[in-house]
Scaffold this active site. Sequence first.
Site, PDB file in Angstrom:
ATOM      1  CG  ASP A 112      -6.580 -11.276   1.962  1.00  9.64           C
ATOM      2  OD1 ASP A 112      -5.812 -11.707   1.069  1.00  9.64           O
ATOM      3  OD2 ASP A 112      -6.538 -10.103   2.366  1.00  9.64           O
ATOM      4  CD  GLU A 113     -10.281  -8.146   2.518  1.00 12.47           C
ATOM      5  OE1 GLU A 113     -10.893  -7.565   3.413  1.00 12.47           O
ATOM      6  OE2 GLU A 113      -9.216  -7.706   2.029  1.00 12.47           O
ATOM      7  CD1 TRP A 126      -4.162  -4.945   8.075  1.00 13.38           C
ATOM      8  CD2 TRP A 126      -3.243  -5.467   6.116  1.00 13.38           C
ATOM      9  NE1 TRP A 126      -4.269  -6.304   7.912  1.00 13.38           N
ATOM     10  CE2 TRP A 126      -3.720  -6.648   6.715  1.00 13.38           C
ATOM     11  CE3 TRP A 126      -2.621  -5.553   4.863  1.00 13.38           C
ATOM     12  CZ2 TRP A 126      -3.595  -7.904   6.111  1.00 13.38           C
ATOM     13  CZ3 TRP A 126      -2.500  -6.795   4.261  1.00 13.38           C
ATOM     14  CH2 TRP A 126      -2.986  -7.958   4.881  1.00 13.38           C
ATOM     15  CB  THR A 127       1.031   0.576   5.230  1.00 12.90           C
ATOM     16  OG1 THR A 127       1.181  -0.122   3.983  1.00 12.90           O
ATOM     17  CG2 THR A 127       1.858  -0.100   6.292  1.00 12.90           C
ATOM     18  CD  GLU A 128      -5.161  -0.754   3.607  1.00 15.64           C
ATOM     19  OE1 GLU A 128      -4.460  -0.771   4.646  1.00 15.64           O
ATOM     20  OE2 GLU A 128      -5.874  -1.717   3.245  1.00 15.64           O
ATOM     21  CD1 TRP A 146      -8.033 -13.236   7.556  1.00 10.00           C
ATOM     22  CD2 TRP A 146      -8.811 -11.171   7.898  1.00 10.00           C
ATOM     23  NE1 TRP A 146      -8.833 -12.915   6.499  1.00 10.00           N
ATOM     24  CE2 TRP A 146      -9.332 -11.646   6.672  1.00 10.00           C
ATOM     25  CE3 TRP A 146      -9.160  -9.886   8.316  1.00 10.00           C
ATOM     26  CZ2 TRP A 146     -10.190 -10.886   5.868  1.00 10.00           C
ATOM     27  CZ3 TRP A 146     -10.008  -9.131   7.511  1.00 10.00           C
ATOM     28  CH2 TRP A 146     -10.516  -9.629   6.302  1.00 10.00           C
ATOM     29  NE  ARG A 171      -3.349  -2.767   0.158  1.00 11.50           N
ATOM     30  CZ  ARG A 171      -3.991  -3.506   1.066  1.00 11.50           C
ATOM     31  NH1 ARG A 171      -3.447  -3.746   2.240  1.00 11.50           N
ATOM     32  NH2 ARG A 171      -5.146  -4.049   0.780  1.00 11.50           N
ATOM     33  CG  HIS A 228      -6.024  -8.379  -1.758  1.00 10.71           C
ATOM     34  ND1 HIS A 228      -6.076  -7.093  -1.280  1.00 10.71           N
ATOM     35  CD2 HIS A 228      -6.959  -9.062  -1.071  1.00 10.71           C
ATOM     36  CE1 HIS A 228      -7.015  -7.015  -0.331  1.00 10.71           C
ATOM     37  NE2 HIS A 228      -7.564  -8.200  -0.197  1.00 10.71           N
ATOM     38  CG  ASP A 266      -2.906  -5.898  -1.444  1.00 15.19           C
ATOM     39  OD1 ASP A 266      -3.904  -5.671  -2.142  1.00 15.19           O
ATOM     40  OD2 ASP A 266      -2.961  -6.397  -0.311  1.00 15.19           O
TER      41      ASP A 266
HETATM   42  C1  ACM Z   1      -6.880  -9.106   5.724  1.00 12.56           C
HETATM   43  O1  ACM Z   1      -6.935  -8.289   6.641  1.00 12.56           O
HETATM   44  N1  ACM Z   1      -7.478  -8.834   4.562  1.00 12.56           N
HETATM   45  C2  ACM Z   1      -6.196 -10.365   5.847  1.00 12.56           C
END
Ligand code: ACM
Length: 628
Positions: free
Chosen positions: A346-347, A484-486, A413, A167, A270, A196
């Site tokens: 994920d996602e 996470w560094t958004e 998570w 990010r 991602h 990502d």
């Molecule tokens: C996550 O926080 N999407 C693993």
Amino acid sequence: MKKMVLLLLFISFATVYGQKPALQIIPQPVEIQQSEGSFVLTKASTIGYNSQESHKIADMFSLRLNLSTGFSIKPQDKAGSIQFNLNKAPVTQLGNEGYSLVSSANRVIISANTPAGLFYGMQTLLQLMPKEIESKAVVKMTWTIPSVKITDYPRFGWRGIMLDVSRNFFTKAEVKQYIDQIARYKFNTLHWHLTDDNGWRIEIKSLPKLTEVGAWRVPRFGQFGSRTAPKPGETATVGGFYTQADIREIVQYAQDRNITILPEVDVPGHSMSAIASYPELCCTKDTSIKVNPGSSFSEWYDNGTFKMLIDNTLNPSDENVYEFLDKVFTEIAVLFPGPYIHVGGDECYKGFWTKDSACVALMKKMNMTKPEELQAYFMKRVETILKSKGKKLIGWDEILEGGIAPEATVMSWRGIKGGIEAAKMGHDVVMTPTTFAYLDYQQGEQTIEPPIYSSLRLSKCYTFDPIPEGVDAKYILGGQGNLWTEQIVTLHHAEYMTWPRGWALAEDFWSPNASKNWANFIQRVEKQFDRADVEGVNYSPAIYDAIIKVSENGEKMTLNLDSEVPGLDILYTVDGAMPNIYSPKYSKPVEIPDGPVTVRVVTYRDGKQLGHLITLNPEQLKMRATKN
Ligand code: ACM
């Protein structure tokens, strides 16, 4: 009278002399016995070692020491007044990472079965020393080490922190600094989120576009997720990546500090940066897809489902995708010596799959009834690739959906339920639930802290026990905090989000559960703040801000105030004045007077303001009351 004075003098002397300084170590060691007196380190002190491996640790220690003391002590291959000994016969109790530290007026001896244990013994020794040992400039003072006997070893073998460098890119030097910081608190795993939607950060020599294209995005700043999309023809100038030489250097640097780096390549979702580089890897094969600069491309619904408006998902029905992944993991497997590779999972949005004829045909051929099974198929293929490179697969808890790969390890998570489910099926688990371990969340008053969608206070982090009830502990490898560094652009902000919550997690993962004690921990946290100040490491002072809750009963609103740090004075006003030492001190719930009232709250200790001024206007009060 004279006798009386002498007696009083004796008592006060005995009290001072007999007083043992409170030790302020984080994470709390397993056993500490403290006795009177201390070792005083001078320029005449010596540092000794008994093997090649202990020589390395002794060198590290002397470098740190000489920097802040101005001494020039050089370790020697014989008994020293500070001694690093690798045990000739292993002491079972200490295991692979434990150590023993015995200090007295004459000597300090650190012994361990492994270099890792000696490294941790050194960290504890540094924390026993005055905070000025953190200084990078020479300080003239008396360097005392209290007399102690410490036996220490970790509760869990996996003590991780995840750093997202996709990010926002962090330089090689910044990653090393971050490694240094987490190693001090006895973390042993850096989970490195290398790819990502917003950037591919690792050179893959056989796939050069991943970094020629995928590492760069168009310049956008401000709130991530609300930025404007790339314009056609706009040049991508922001980003960066690590060359394979950089990676080797960082891996070695981490290894020297007992940190295993777990690389993550987040697939099949991602993956926008990979798709921007090689659009043929996704179902839509859309050549207009660019590395995402923090603009919105998804919709999230209240029931937890979501939709991607741009294809960021690899195509599980395409053999070229597995050839691509084989190339990626061939190079990654050689660069990282650890046993695992993290493959994300994920996602992952499956909407482009269900519209794709090849994916539909594959589902039919394999008798699949839901698209989650396509992801499971994908992960099983990936596990086979990893096994062929001698690596084990670890992924986010979505890898359970549609059927988990046979030997996969799960990172839980979305709470702990995925971890429980995996452990009950006999899979290894790392616990990293949003509820206790997400370091990107706000850590205090929401009107003060940089905005993000959720909150996690230090006190909550400190109650994290990675072993859920009813689960066989042997499957729980340990725990991890995720950064996470958004919304995090600089290393200083990364530090702010990591500390002090990282200290709570360090203790959750290292110290015996029974030894945890909030009041005592907070005292140690405050001492670590002092050390961080000397070292120049940033941290969040959010624990000093008041916790403001508002409840509503009919037309009346009531103010409930509290603080995470025990014993703060909480001062407030409801009359428009600025709160200070002369304002009412909170002792019990306060009914907010009728009218358009603004509440102001501040915390003090010993007559000095500690927390930020928090101001809630009538609309904010109303909103807070409704939320409760
Ligand atoms: C996550 O926080 N999407 C693993």
